[in-house]
Design a protein around this motif. Sequence first.
Motif, PDB file in Angstrom:
ATOM      1  N   GLY A 140     -51.477   1.320  55.724  1.00  0.00           N
ATOM      2  CA  GLY A 140     -51.856   0.794  54.422  1.00  0.00           C
ATOM      3  C   GLY A 140     -51.531   1.762  53.309  1.00  0.00           C
ATOM      4  N   ALA A 141     -52.312   1.685  52.234  1.00  0.00           N
ATOM      5  CA  ALA A 141     -52.101   2.567  51.083  1.00  0.00           C
ATOM      6  C   ALA A 141     -53.445   2.967  50.502  1.00  0.00           C
ATOM      7  CB  ALA A 141     -51.249   1.879  50.023  1.00  0.00           C
ATOM      8  N   THR A 142     -53.436   4.102  49.820  1.00  0.00           N
ATOM      9  CA  THR A 142     -54.646   4.659  49.213  1.00  0.00           C
ATOM     10  C   THR A 142     -54.338   5.092  47.790  1.00  0.00           C
ATOM     11  OG1 THR A 142     -55.364   5.554  51.359  1.00  0.00           O
ATOM     12  CG2 THR A 142     -56.380   6.496  49.385  1.00  0.00           C
ATOM     13  N   VAL A 143     -55.209   4.745  46.866  1.00  0.00           N
ATOM     14  CA  VAL A 143     -55.159   5.322  45.526  1.00  0.00           C
ATOM     15  C   VAL A 143     -56.300   6.331  45.439  1.00  0.00           C
ATOM     16  CG1 VAL A 143     -55.311   4.919  43.046  1.00  0.00           C
ATOM     17  CG2 VAL A 143     -54.186   3.232  44.493  1.00  0.00           C
ATOM     18  N   HIS A 144     -55.963   7.529  44.998  1.00  0.00           N
ATOM     19  CA  HIS A 144     -56.966   8.595  44.935  1.00  0.00           C
ATOM     20  C   HIS A 144     -56.766   9.441  43.693  1.00  0.00           C
ATOM     21  CE1 HIS A 144     -54.141  11.877  46.069  1.00  0.00           C
ATOM     22  NE2 HIS A 144     -53.517  10.896  46.687  1.00  0.00           N
ATOM     23  N   PHE A 145     -57.802  10.141  43.294  1.00  0.00           N
ATOM     24  CA  PHE A 145     -57.672  11.099  42.204  1.00  0.00           C
ATOM     25  C   PHE A 145     -56.865  12.297  42.685  1.00  0.00           C
ATOM     26  CE2 PHE A 145     -61.543   9.054  40.387  1.00  0.00           C
ATOM     27  CZ  PHE A 145     -61.013   8.749  39.137  1.00  0.00           C
TER      28      PHE A 145
END
Length: 208
Positions: A140-145
Amino acid sequence: MKNIVVLVSGGGTNLQALIDAEKSEGLGGGKITCVIASKPDAYALTRAADNGIKTRVLARRDYADVAAYSKAMADALKEEQADLVIYAGFMTILDEQVCDAFRYKMINVHPALIPSFCGKGYYGLHVHEEALKKGVKVTGATVHFVTAECDAGPIILQKAVEVRNGDTPEILQKRVMEQAEWKILPRAARLFCEGKITVKDGITVIDD
């Protein structure tokens, strides 16, 4: 309105997803006001120009080291009055000069479910190659700071994607982009601009 500055290095497919989202449903009061590329030939610059977005080139090769490049980037982001900085296929490491100046104001999309297949060396097709080698059934994918430590900042959003029999790294990469990256990156930008993300003890709380 919040000024969104997008950092790019290559083709700009994630940038295009952000542009399309801004046009169709908006980015929660945010507007892409500038695109900064680490390479002068990045096609993402063409995408930006075609959509009337200001562009700048801050070529990594023009700076002696990470520290010098990071200072120049921090100065550029301040000049552009960036409220949110988005890594969209930005392949250059920046140090704490930038990360500290824009603490919890910089986000990145990574093509895996962090903490799997992340950190130094895990980028682009390498991520999908490793996922297939491990035989995972879901990626999948992750959006992170963004923090000074690679791929280690607080997670904002994640979306799972099925791994299928016969997948190649290229096929899996395309599916992850289409089904996950291009969906959760604009959503994260929208949530940020709407003031719906807070960080408590290194963990994000989403008010959605």
